[in-house]
Write an enzyme that holds these catalytic residues in place. Structure first.
Site, PDB file in Angstrom:
ATOM      1  N   CYS A 116       0.816  -1.225   0.000  1.00  0.00           N
ATOM      2  CA  CYS A 116       0.000   0.000   0.000  1.00  0.00           C
ATOM      3  C   CYS A 116       0.847   1.272   0.000  1.00  0.00           C
ATOM      4  O   CYS A 116       0.319   2.367  -0.175  1.00  0.00           O
ATOM      5  CB  CYS A 116      -0.964   0.003   1.182  1.00  0.00           C
ATOM      6  SG  CYS A 116      -2.303  -1.173   0.952  1.00  0.00           S
ATOM      7  N   HIS A 256      -3.281   7.316   3.321  1.00  0.00           N
ATOM      8  CA  HIS A 256      -3.708   6.048   2.733  1.00  0.00           C
ATOM      9  C   HIS A 256      -5.050   5.652   3.356  1.00  0.00           C
ATOM     10  O   HIS A 256      -5.271   5.880   4.549  1.00  0.00           O
ATOM     11  CB  HIS A 256      -2.661   4.958   2.977  1.00  0.00           C
ATOM     12  CG  HIS A 256      -3.059   3.658   2.378  1.00  0.00           C
ATOM     13  ND1 HIS A 256      -3.355   3.549   1.045  1.00  0.00           N
ATOM     14  CD2 HIS A 256      -3.266   2.435   2.917  1.00  0.00           C
ATOM     15  CE1 HIS A 256      -3.713   2.304   0.795  1.00  0.00           C
ATOM     16  NE2 HIS A 256      -3.670   1.614   1.909  1.00  0.00           N
ATOM     17  N   ASN A 286     -10.055   0.476   0.199  1.00  0.00           N
ATOM     18  CA  ASN A 286      -8.602   0.549   0.048  1.00  0.00           C
ATOM     19  C   ASN A 286      -8.241   0.163  -1.382  1.00  0.00           C
ATOM     20  O   ASN A 286      -8.379  -0.999  -1.768  1.00  0.00           O
ATOM     21  CB  ASN A 286      -7.958  -0.410   1.056  1.00  0.00           C
ATOM     22  CG  ASN A 286      -6.441  -0.368   1.014  1.00  0.00           C
ATOM     23  OD1 ASN A 286      -5.853   0.245   0.132  1.00  0.00           O
ATOM     24  ND2 ASN A 286      -5.816  -1.035   1.965  1.00  0.00           N
TER      25      ASN A 286
HETATM   26  C1  LIG Z   1      -9.717  -5.722   9.219  1.00  0.00           C
HETATM   27  C2  LIG Z   1     -10.209  -4.839  10.341  1.00  0.00           C
HETATM   28  C3  LIG Z   1     -11.191  -3.816   9.813  1.00  0.00           C
HETATM   29  C4  LIG Z   1     -10.916  -5.718  11.369  1.00  0.00           C
HETATM   30  O1  LIG Z   1     -11.348  -4.928  12.446  1.00  0.00           O
HETATM   31  P1  LIG Z   1     -11.086  -5.442  13.933  1.00  0.00           P
HETATM   32  O2  LIG Z   1     -11.784  -4.502  14.823  1.00  0.00           O
HETATM   33  O3  LIG Z   1      -9.598  -5.577  14.091  1.00  0.00           O
HETATM   34  O4  LIG Z   1     -11.796  -6.821  13.949  1.00  0.00           O
HETATM   35  P2  LIG Z   1     -11.155  -8.247  14.310  1.00  0.00           P
HETATM   36  O5  LIG Z   1     -10.253  -8.680  13.206  1.00  0.00           O
HETATM   37  O6  LIG Z   1     -10.602  -8.170  15.674  1.00  0.00           O
HETATM   38  O7  LIG Z   1     -12.446  -9.115  14.320  1.00  0.00           O
HETATM   39  C5  LIG Z   1     -13.408  -8.957  15.332  1.00  0.00           C
HETATM   40  C6  LIG Z   1     -14.493  -9.991  15.084  1.00  0.00           C
HETATM   41  O8  LIG Z   1     -15.194  -9.648  13.869  1.00  0.00           O
HETATM   42  C7  LIG Z   1     -15.194 -10.784  13.008  1.00  0.00           C
HETATM   43  N1  LIG Z   1     -15.139 -10.310  11.625  1.00  0.00           N
HETATM   44  C8  LIG Z   1     -14.070 -10.185  10.815  1.00  0.00           C
HETATM   45  N2  LIG Z   1     -14.470  -9.739   9.608  1.00  0.00           N
HETATM   46  C9  LIG Z   1     -15.796  -9.570   9.676  1.00  0.00           C
HETATM   47  C10 LIG Z   1     -16.759  -9.115   8.766  1.00  0.00           C
HETATM   48  N3  LIG Z   1     -16.444  -8.719   7.510  1.00  0.00           N
HETATM   49  N4  LIG Z   1     -18.041  -9.052   9.173  1.00  0.00           N
HETATM   50  C11 LIG Z   1     -18.400  -9.416  10.407  1.00  0.00           C
HETATM   51  N5  LIG Z   1     -17.523  -9.867  11.330  1.00  0.00           N
HETATM   52  C12 LIG Z   1     -16.234  -9.931  10.959  1.00  0.00           C
HETATM   53  C13 LIG Z   1     -13.982 -11.582  13.387  1.00  0.00           C
HETATM   54  O9  LIG Z   1     -14.146 -12.924  13.013  1.00  0.00           O
HETATM   55  C14 LIG Z   1     -13.963 -11.411  14.890  1.00  0.00           C
HETATM   56  O10 LIG Z   1     -14.875 -12.289  15.466  1.00  0.00           O
HETATM   57  P3  LIG Z   1     -14.516 -13.063  16.835  1.00  0.00           P
HETATM   58  O11 LIG Z   1     -14.327 -11.975  17.837  1.00  0.00           O
HETATM   59  O12 LIG Z   1     -15.701 -13.907  17.049  1.00  0.00           O
HETATM   60  O13 LIG Z   1     -13.258 -13.804  16.532  1.00  0.00           O
HETATM   61  C15 LIG Z   1      -9.022  -4.142  11.038  1.00  0.00           C
HETATM   62  O14 LIG Z   1      -8.275  -5.089  11.753  1.00  0.00           O
HETATM   63  C16 LIG Z   1      -8.114  -3.433  10.105  1.00  0.00           C
HETATM   64  O15 LIG Z   1      -8.461  -2.445   9.520  1.00  0.00           O
HETATM   65  N6  LIG Z   1      -6.853  -3.914   9.978  1.00  0.00           N
HETATM   66  C17 LIG Z   1      -5.830  -3.257   9.240  1.00  0.00           C
HETATM   67  C18 LIG Z   1      -6.119  -3.139   7.795  1.00  0.00           C
HETATM   68  C19 LIG Z   1      -4.951  -2.465   7.185  1.00  0.00           C
HETATM   69  O16 LIG Z   1      -4.496  -1.459   7.656  1.00  0.00           O
HETATM   70  N7  LIG Z   1      -4.412  -3.053   6.158  1.00  0.00           N
HETATM   71  C20 LIG Z   1      -3.082  -2.725   5.814  1.00  0.00           C
HETATM   72  C21 LIG Z   1      -2.868  -1.609   5.007  1.00  0.00           C
HETATM   73  S1  LIG Z   1      -3.007  -2.126   3.407  1.00  0.00           S
END
Ligand SMILES: CC(C)(COP(=O)(O)OP(=O)(O)OC[C@H]1O[C@@H](n2cnc3c(N)ncnc32)[C@H](O)[C@@H]1OP(=O)(O)O)[C@@H](O)C(=O)NCCC(=O)NCCS
Length: 332
Positions: A116, A256, A286
């Site tokens: 990214c 970003h 993204n």
């Molecule tokens: C991906 C992202 C949005 C997830 O948000 P989060 O608050 O961290 O959520 P988690 O990964 O902890 O998941 C929490 C719960 O939601 C669930 N979950 C994940 N994706 C889901 C979706 N699309 N819909 C519903 N639930 C979802 C998970 O399974 C988890 O369930 P559990 O608690 O029963 O295990 C976040 O981690 C993020 O933005 N990460 C970085 C992305 C990024 O910067 N990428 C790199 C740059 S390119």
């Protein structure tokens, strides 16, 4: 003696027509619009549906538009740097294909990959080529067909990405505008949290890698989030400190767009209000390498000559960086 800098003198973008909404994703994986909006800020994203059109196509559409806006010929372009993680082929470079598609037969061209952060790295490299005095017109393009490497059965990644391309033209200037400062970082220890397992020389494509769905993006969201939220803010703050910029000096933060919460944390650390942040994650998600030029193109009509912009990114690798630039023109 006046300093020669690289100025962005035109910007353009390309977006595919198809809009993939959170509502449609609800029919594909176990998710909800409410979860996606609250955890990421994303409402919809664009998808290049035509299987015959990929990164080179989107990049060349953005490039053609750029030439038109600047009123120059493709033959004037000396270098094309294409930032992408989704090249049309492993080789040749997709930049070579773009130069052919737009008729930039005088240019040499290459791809640059830093996940990214690909575009911000490419903008740094392009600026240095301009500052060397050897080149007068360089195209820096960011383009990604993320839908080609996204697993639409994996709810933890398929909600996050979209397809797009954006491009800027770099030209030399001796005025007090252009790229003022750059700072890039990388840390390969983060590779296990966000990567494409197969398709490279370590795990070449085989029936097994395909069966294991290893050609798609794999991400552990939480560790990536934790590092991203710190590093993107760190480097943006460092850029301000290095250049003695107070919050009031910053006209625009161009971040970003991976997660709205990461962007808000960066703006907060900089002391910059959200009204000064280019934010379009809700519409496009993204778009990896296309994100920054897509923002610049959308906000171009509001930018004034001399405006201080801080661009900042975080991506797989890990990679991150920031650029401080003074906008070089008033849009017509
Ligand atoms: C991906 C992202 C949005 C997830 O948000 P989060 O608050 O961290 O959520 P988690 O990964 O902890 O998941 C929490 C719960 O939601 C669930 N979950 C994940 N994706 C889901 C979706 N699309 N819909 C519903 N639930 C979802 C998970 O399974 C988890 O369930 P559990 O608690 O029963 O295990 C976040 O981690 C993020 O933005 N990460 C970085 C992305 C990024 O910067 N990428 C790199 C740059 S390119």
């Amino acid at each position: 003696m006046s300093v020669m800098r690289a100025a962005i003198t035109a910007v353009s973008s390309y977006l595919p027509d198809y809009v993939l909404t959170n509502k449609e994703l609800e029919t594909m994986v176990d998710t909800t619009d409410e979860w996606i909006v609250s955890r990421s800020g994303i409402k919809e994203r664009r998808i290049m549906k035509d299987p015959a059109k990929a990164t080179a196509f989107m990049a060349s559409e953005a490039a053609k538009n750029l030439l038109k806006k600047r009123g120059i010929s493709a033959l004037d372009i000396e270098v094309i740097i294409l930032a992408t993680v989704t090249p049309d082929y492993q080789f040749p470079a997709t930049a070579n294909i773009v130069s052919d598609l737009i008729g930039a037969t005088h240019a040499w061209s290459f791809d640059l990959q830093a996940a990214c952060s690909s575009f911000i790295y490419a903008l740094d490299v392009g600026s240095k080529l301009i500052e060397s005095g050897k080149y007068k017109k360089i195209m820096v393009i960011g383009a990604d067909k993320m839908s080609s490497i996204i697993d639409y059965t994996d709810r933890s990644t398929c909600i996050l990405f979209g397809d797009a391309a954006g491009a800027v033209l770099l030209e030399p200037t001796t005025e007090d505008v252009g790229v003022m400062d750059t700072k890039m970082y990388s840390d390969g220890a983060g590779r296990k949290y966000l990567y494409q397992v197969a398709g490279g020389s370590l795990n070449p494509a085989s029936a097994e890698t395909v069966a294991l769905r290893q050609h798609f993006v794999k991400m552990e969201g939480q560790p990536v989030f934790k590092v991203a939220v710190i590093k993107m803010a760190d480097v943006a703050e460092e850029m301000m400190t290095r250049n003695h910029l107070k919050p009031g000096d910053v006209a625009w933060l161009v971040p970003h767009q991976a997660n709205k919460r990461i962007i808000e944390a960066t703006a907060q650390r900089m002391g910059v209000g959200m009204e000064k942040v280019m934010l379009n994650i809700e519409k496009y998600a993204n778009t990896t390498s296309a994100t920054l030029p897509l923002c610049l193109d959308e906000w171009e009509h509001q930018l004034k000559k001399g405006d201080n912009l801080v661009l900042t990114t975080f991506g797989a690798g890990f990679t991150w960086g920031a650029i401080y630039l003074k906008w070089a023109y008033n849009s017509k």
